[in-house]
Write a protein that holds these residues in place. Structure first.
Motif, PDB file in Angstrom:
ATOM      1  N   UNK A   1       0.811  -1.227   0.000  1.00 21.91           N
ATOM      2  CA  UNK A   1       0.000   0.000   0.000  1.00 21.91           C
ATOM      3  C   UNK A   1       0.838   1.268   0.000  1.00 21.91           C
ATOM      4  N   UNK A   2       2.042   1.186   0.552  1.00 20.35           N
ATOM      5  CA  UNK A   2       2.931   2.345   0.498  1.00 20.35           C
ATOM      6  C   UNK A   2       3.223   2.728  -0.944  1.00 20.35           C
ATOM      7  N   UNK A   3       3.521   1.738  -1.771  1.00 24.38           N
ATOM      8  CA  UNK A   3       3.797   2.004  -3.191  1.00 24.38           C
ATOM      9  C   UNK A   3       2.523   2.420  -3.924  1.00 24.38           C
TER      10      UNK A   3
ATOM     11  N   UNK B   1      -1.110   9.282  -4.963  1.00 20.53           N
ATOM     12  CA  UNK B   1      -2.324   9.927  -4.447  1.00 20.53           C
ATOM     13  C   UNK B   1      -1.983  10.762  -3.222  1.00 20.53           C
ATOM     14  N   UNK B   2      -1.101  10.235  -2.371  1.00 24.01           N
ATOM     15  CA  UNK B   2      -0.678  10.991  -1.196  1.00 24.01           C
ATOM     16  C   UNK B   2      -0.013  12.299  -1.562  1.00 24.01           C
ATOM     17  N   UNK B   3       0.813  12.300  -2.609  1.00 25.18           N
ATOM     18  CA  UNK B   3       1.455  13.536  -3.042  1.00 25.18           C
ATOM     19  C   UNK B   3       0.455  14.545  -3.563  1.00 25.18           C
TER      20      UNK B   3
ATOM     21  N   UNK C   1       0.785   8.559   2.632  1.00 27.64           N
ATOM     22  CA  UNK C   1       0.274   9.929   2.650  1.00 27.64           C
ATOM     23  C   UNK C   1       1.205  10.862   3.427  1.00 27.64           C
ATOM     24  N   UNK C   2       1.902  10.309   4.409  1.00 29.99           N
ATOM     25  CA  UNK C   2       2.768  11.142   5.238  1.00 29.99           C
ATOM     26  C   UNK C   2       4.023  11.590   4.496  1.00 29.99           C
TER      27      UNK C   2
ATOM     28  N   UNK D   1      -8.937  18.294  -9.919  1.00 26.23           N
ATOM     29  CA  UNK D   1      -9.086  16.948  -9.392  1.00 26.23           C
ATOM     30  C   UNK D   1      -7.742  16.280  -9.196  1.00 26.23           C
ATOM     31  N   UNK D   2      -7.779  15.135  -8.502  1.00 30.42           N
ATOM     32  CA  UNK D   2      -6.548  14.437  -8.166  1.00 30.42           C
ATOM     33  C   UNK D   2      -5.816  13.968  -9.421  1.00 30.42           C
ATOM     34  N   UNK D   3      -6.545  13.424 -10.395  1.00 26.49           N
ATOM     35  CA  UNK D   3      -5.884  12.964 -11.623  1.00 26.49           C
ATOM     36  C   UNK D   3      -5.220  14.111 -12.361  1.00 26.49           C
ATOM     37  N   UNK D   4      -5.868  15.265 -12.383  1.00 25.87           N
ATOM     38  CA  UNK D   4      -5.264  16.450 -12.993  1.00 25.87           C
ATOM     39  C   UNK D   4      -3.974  16.818 -12.269  1.00 25.87           C
ATOM     40  N   UNK D   5      -4.011  16.767 -10.933  1.00 27.19           N
ATOM     41  CA  UNK D   5      -2.821  17.102 -10.159  1.00 27.19           C
ATOM     42  C   UNK D   5      -1.695  16.107 -10.398  1.00 27.19           C
ATOM     43  N   UNK D   6      -2.050  14.824 -10.539  1.00 23.82           N
ATOM     44  CA  UNK D   6      -1.029  13.819 -10.818  1.00 23.82           C
ATOM     45  C   UNK D   6      -0.384  14.045 -12.179  1.00 23.82           C
ATOM     46  N   UNK D   7      -1.207  14.377 -13.181  1.00 22.99           N
ATOM     47  CA  UNK D   7      -0.641  14.673 -14.501  1.00 22.99           C
ATOM     48  C   UNK D   7       0.248  15.912 -14.441  1.00 22.99           C
TER      49      UNK D   7
END
Length: 426
Positions: free
Chosen positions: A57-59, A64-66, A119-120, A202-208
């Motif tokens: 789960x860490x990987x 998402x945590x970032x 997440x931390x 959104x999260x996906x936008x932030x990841x991209x």
């Protein structure tokens, strides 16, 4: 009484203190977890399964945590993650102290702890980088890492002694308490100077967006790719081949533990050295210091006596810590504040993603080509990848700016901005 250094602002001190406390508990808890599994009748395979339950789960949740840490106040993400780790370790301790924990229960609780860490970690690194500014960043980062490494060394030694004296359950309970105290300290971080996050897509936008930030900088993605493989082969050498060599040629776990302790002492020495050294070419200096990381595998392949191996491990610890501090300085200088955590999550993912695969394949590779050849192969991979990274022009040219202007969007928390010479620290 001597006043604290001007660069040691309030947020820096809180972050450093919380990290030392949490790492003291967590380092001991790693030992306690393994012995808790064994005490419950588990095998070596079961110990590995519980460790994997934390890593997976860490990987999976790092990216998402970032994204979450760049979208929400980072200190709240850190506190929530610490609270989850506190609860999971507390329940783990309760199971061990009151009954006979089952393997699936220990695996689930380990997975909760790994989720909290996912997440931390990006939030913490983003908060550290954002908490400092000015030309003393290297010194602040080095002092932070010195405290962190010292806590890891002390926590491992103390944890091992406490497991032997009072049992693994109480060590896990102490780790839970350490997470609670660290969360309380982090709740007092001053974020009044950090602007509110603008609404995103959104999260996906932030990841991209974070991905674009990484691939647009050749020096950044080159080092992330490098360490995805370097960390993997180092993990295979130290977690699988090292204990086998120690058992057959060095005298068992005692000498191997001494060699690992020498590496830890080297990291503390490297951090201390970096409080004084301020390299001009950040990544060139850091990359050159990765070459010595090929030496421990070579020493195990020979194999060298424990004195020679320990000396190499100590020198390697120093060099790795020089890289770690210069890497933090480069990220602090080049990455916009509002994207720290997303970039950090890709960095963490690169560092961890290949490790489980490498440790799983270490045994079959040894059976196929022999342990000596496998260890020499680990050394060759590290040396070749480091040489390849030095071929990237941006790695050789990136220099430390003595008076950097804040990158777009970078904010200096008010507590540090008030200092005459604020420092860059975690």
């Amino acid at each position: 009484m001597r006043a604290r250094p001007a660069w040691a602002g309030r947020n820096y001190l809180l972050l450093t203190g919380a990290t030392v406390i949490a790492n003291l508990g967590s380092s001991g808890a790693l030992i306690a977890t393994a012995f808790a599994v064994l005490a419950a009748g588990g095998s070596a395979t079961d110990v590995g399964l519980v460790a994997a339950a934390r890593t997976v789960p860490l990987v999976l949740f790092l990216l998402i945590g970032g994204a979450v840490a760049d979208r929400l106040p980072r200190h709240r993400v850190m506190v929530a993650a610490n609270a989850l780790s506190c609860v999971s370790q507390g329940l783990f301790a309760l199971l061990v102290l009151t009954g006979e924990p089952r393997l699936w229960q220990m695996a689930v609780l380990a997975a909760l702890g790994g989720t909290g860490q996912a997440f931390f970690a990006p939030a913490s690194e983003g908060m550290v980088l954002a908490s400092v500014s000015g030309d003393q960043a290297g010194r602040a980062f080095a002092v932070f890492r010195m405290g962190m490494n010292g806590a890891n060394i002390g926590g491992t030694a103390l944890g091992g002694a406490l497991v032997a004296a009072v049992g693994p359950g109480w060590v896990l309970a102490l780790d839970s308490a350490a997470f609670a105290l660290a969360a309380a300290l982090r709740a007092f971080l001053d974020v009044s100077g950090v602007p509110a996050r603008a609404p995103g897509g959104g999260v996906l936008h932030d990841l991209r967006d974070g991905w674009r930030e990484v691939v647009s900088r050749p020096w950044l993605w080159a080092v992330v790719v490098q360490f995805s493989l370097v960390n993997a082969v180092v993990a295979a050498a130290e977690a699988v081949y090292g204990p086998l060599v120690a058992e057959q040629h060095l005298g068992g776990p005692g000498p191997w533990g001494l060699a690992l302790a020498a590496f830890g002492a080297g990291t503390a020495g490297g951090a201390l050295m970096m409080t004084r050294v301020r390299p001009h070419r950040l990544l060139l200096t850091g990359a050159l210091c990765i070459f010595p990381l090929a030496l421990p595998s070579a020493a195990l392949a020979v194999p060298l006596p424990v004195a020679g191996l320990s000396a190499i491990m100590f020198a390697t610890g120093i060099s790795v810590e020089v890289f770690a501090v210069t890497w933090m300085m480069a990220l602090h200088q080049e990455i916009p504040e509002e994207k720290f955590s997303r970039v950090s999550s890709y960095d963490w993912l690169g560092s961890l993603a290949m490790v489980p695969l490498a440790t799983a394949l270490a045994g079959p590779v040894q059976d196929l080509i022999g342990r000596k050849a496998a260890l020499w192969g680990c050394s060759a991979v590290i040396a070749l990848l480091t040489a390849a990274v030095l071929c990237v022009p941006e790695v050789r040219r990136l220099t430390r700016r003595t008076s950097p202007a804040p990158a777009a969007g970078r904010a200096v928390p008010r507590a540090e901005a008030a200092e005459p010479h604020p420092a860059e620290a975690e």
